[in-house]
Motif scaffolding. Sequence first.
Motif, mmCIF file in Angstrom:
data_model
loop_
_atom_site.group_PDB
_atom_site.id
_atom_site.type_symbol
_atom_site.label_atom_id
_atom_site.label_comp_id
_atom_site.label_asym_id
_atom_site.label_seq_id
_atom_site.Cartn_x
_atom_site.Cartn_y
_atom_site.Cartn_z
ATOM 1 N N GLU A 1 44.974 57.308 -60.583
ATOM 2 C CA GLU A 1 45.325 56.412 -61.689
ATOM 3 C C GLU A 1 44.083 55.829 -62.366
ATOM 4 O OE1 GLU A 1 48.320 56.204 -62.713
ATOM 5 O OE2 GLU A 1 49.223 57.280 -61.030
ATOM 6 N N GLY A 2 42.907 56.049 -61.742
ATOM 7 C CA GLY A 2 41.670 55.540 -62.322
ATOM 8 C C GLY A 2 41.281 54.192 -61.740
ATOM 9 N N SER A 3 40.272 53.588 -62.322
ATOM 10 C CA SER A 3 39.785 52.291 -61.852
ATOM 11 C C SER A 3 39.530 51.364 -63.036
ATOM 12 C CB SER A 3 38.499 52.467 -61.035
ATOM 13 O OG SER A 3 37.486 53.061 -61.836
ATOM 14 N N TYR A 4 39.461 50.076 -62.731
ATOM 15 C CA TYR A 4 39.213 49.067 -63.768
ATOM 16 C C TYR A 4 38.367 47.965 -63.138
ATOM 17 C CZ TYR A 4 40.098 45.833 -67.635
ATOM 18 O OH TYR A 4 39.959 44.978 -68.706
ATOM 19 N N CYS A 5 37.181 47.734 -63.700
ATOM 20 C CA CYS A 5 36.257 46.748 -63.143
ATOM 21 C C CYS A 5 35.740 45.841 -64.259
ATOM 22 C CB CYS A 5 35.088 47.445 -62.452
ATOM 23 S SG CYS A 5 33.882 46.312 -61.729
ATOM 24 N N MET A 6 35.697 44.555 -63.989
ATOM 25 C CA MET A 6 35.229 43.606 -64.997
ATOM 26 C C MET A 6 34.499 42.455 -64.306
ATOM 27 S SD MET A 6 37.384 41.858 -68.111
ATOM 28 C CE MET A 6 38.744 41.422 -67.064
ATOM 29 N N VAL A 7 33.465 41.962 -64.966
ATOM 30 C CA VAL A 7 32.702 40.816 -64.470
ATOM 31 C C VAL A 7 33.034 39.618 -65.341
ATOM 32 C CG1 VAL A 7 30.414 39.863 -64.051
ATOM 33 C CG2 VAL A 7 30.844 42.304 -63.667
ATOM 34 N N MET B 1 48.728 46.422 -61.888
ATOM 35 C CA MET B 1 50.126 46.859 -61.827
ATOM 36 C C MET B 1 50.291 48.322 -62.225
ATOM 37 S SD MET B 1 52.412 43.586 -63.086
ATOM 38 C CE MET B 1 51.594 43.400 -64.677
ATOM 39 N N MET B 2 49.335 48.837 -62.991
ATOM 40 C CA MET B 2 49.378 50.248 -63.375
ATOM 41 C C MET B 2 48.880 51.161 -62.246
ATOM 42 S SD MET B 2 50.732 50.388 -66.349
ATOM 43 C CE MET B 2 50.321 52.032 -66.932
ATOM 44 N N GLY B 3 48.490 50.561 -61.129
ATOM 45 C CA GLY B 3 48.083 51.346 -59.972
ATOM 46 C C GLY B 3 46.610 51.676 -59.918
ATOM 47 N N ARG B 4 45.824 51.127 -60.822
ATOM 48 C CA ARG B 4 44.397 51.418 -60.834
ATOM 49 C C ARG B 4 43.668 50.590 -59.774
ATOM 50 N NH1 ARG B 4 45.618 50.866 -66.629
ATOM 51 N NH2 ARG B 4 45.863 52.984 -67.456
ATOM 52 N N THR B 5 42.561 51.129 -59.276
ATOM 53 C CA THR B 5 41.694 50.382 -58.371
ATOM 54 C C THR B 5 40.992 49.314 -59.197
ATOM 55 O OG1 THR B 5 41.354 52.364 -57.026
ATOM 56 C CG2 THR B 5 39.803 50.546 -56.720
ATOM 57 N N THR B 6 41.309 48.058 -58.938
ATOM 58 C CA THR B 6 40.920 46.978 -59.842
ATOM 59 C C THR B 6 40.022 45.953 -59.163
ATOM 60 O OG1 THR B 6 43.058 47.234 -60.953
ATOM 61 C CG2 THR B 6 41.822 45.238 -61.425
ATOM 62 N N LEU B 7 38.960 45.578 -59.872
ATOM 63 C CA LEU B 7 38.023 44.572 -59.365
ATOM 64 C C LEU B 7 37.633 43.622 -60.484
ATOM 65 C CD1 LEU B 7 36.006 43.379 -57.290
ATOM 66 C CD2 LEU B 7 34.371 45.142 -58.031
ATOM 67 N N TRP B 8 37.764 42.326 -60.200
ATOM 68 C CA TRP B 8 37.321 41.289 -61.139
ATOM 69 C C TRP B 8 36.342 40.394 -60.384
ATOM 70 C CZ3 TRP B 8 40.766 36.925 -63.625
ATOM 71 C CH2 TRP B 8 40.092 36.377 -64.733
ATOM 72 N N VAL B 9 35.080 40.407 -60.803
ATOM 73 C CA VAL B 9 34.003 39.721 -60.075
ATOM 74 C C VAL B 9 33.739 38.343 -60.691
ATOM 75 C CG1 VAL B 9 31.610 39.847 -59.316
ATOM 76 C CG2 VAL B 9 32.946 41.955 -59.553
ATOM 77 N N PRO B 10 33.850 37.273 -59.888
ATOM 78 C CA PRO B 10 33.521 35.934 -60.382
ATOM 79 C C PRO B 10 32.052 35.601 -60.150
ATOM 80 C CG PRO B 10 34.476 35.770 -58.199
ATOM 81 C CD PRO B 10 34.393 37.259 -58.523
#
Length: 239
Positions: free
Chosen positions: A73-79, A109-118
């Motif tokens: 499903e891919g990945s999603y990463c944001m800082v 929710m779309m099933g992607r490997t998700t990371l949000w870095v604080p």
Amino acid sequence: KPKEAKKKPGKSGKPAVISYTFDHEPGQKKNVSGEMPASYSPGYVEAAWYEWWEKSGFFKPEYGRDITQPNPEGSYCMVIPPPNVTGILHIGHALTNSIEDALVRYNRMMGRTTLWVPGCDHAGIATQVVVEKQLRKTRDLSRHDIGREAFVGEAMKWKVEKEAYIYKQLRAMGGTYDWDRACFTMDPKMCTAVTEAFIRMHDKGLIFRQNRLVNWSCTLKSAISDIEVEKVEVKGRTL
């Protein structure tokens, strides 16, 4: 059963504040077996949930999957745009983080490997100024009076205090950050990464060193950026 707090004196007509008073261990799932309040109470509704979410690891990219394996499903990463430790968060931060949280939750929710870095930004010159003002106000001293090492210590005390409050605010907003990966822009690993990035750009000819006019602050004894300068046109010579 939830208990109602005492009403404050006065004739405001506002309903009593309803608090969540069930006994439970921090990080345990919220007990919702009791009677619900008759009216909406944010404090009652929001209580206990975030600690359980965080302890359960729901916000981590590792939750429910092996991140060493590709995700179809891919990945999603944001800082997070790191807020400055000069103060606490305001409505602008709340707006930005609400939008980013919606994006992160959608991709999760779309099933992607998700990371949000604080994280938080040291905001060098700005933080130096506010710490100097506090030092002058509370102890009638300047950074020159106490010396470099002691002043850095004062700045770090300020950073620890403000960072803790900022993280408390972010949690209160329900942001789905991976707190185990929280960063401060002057952490050793961050400084190493910045140095490495500048060296690579220099080696590729993307940046270079050359003599240029700078904005020198006689008060700060440092060069400052263009956005921190108020330009005034002066006719004739100044010397």
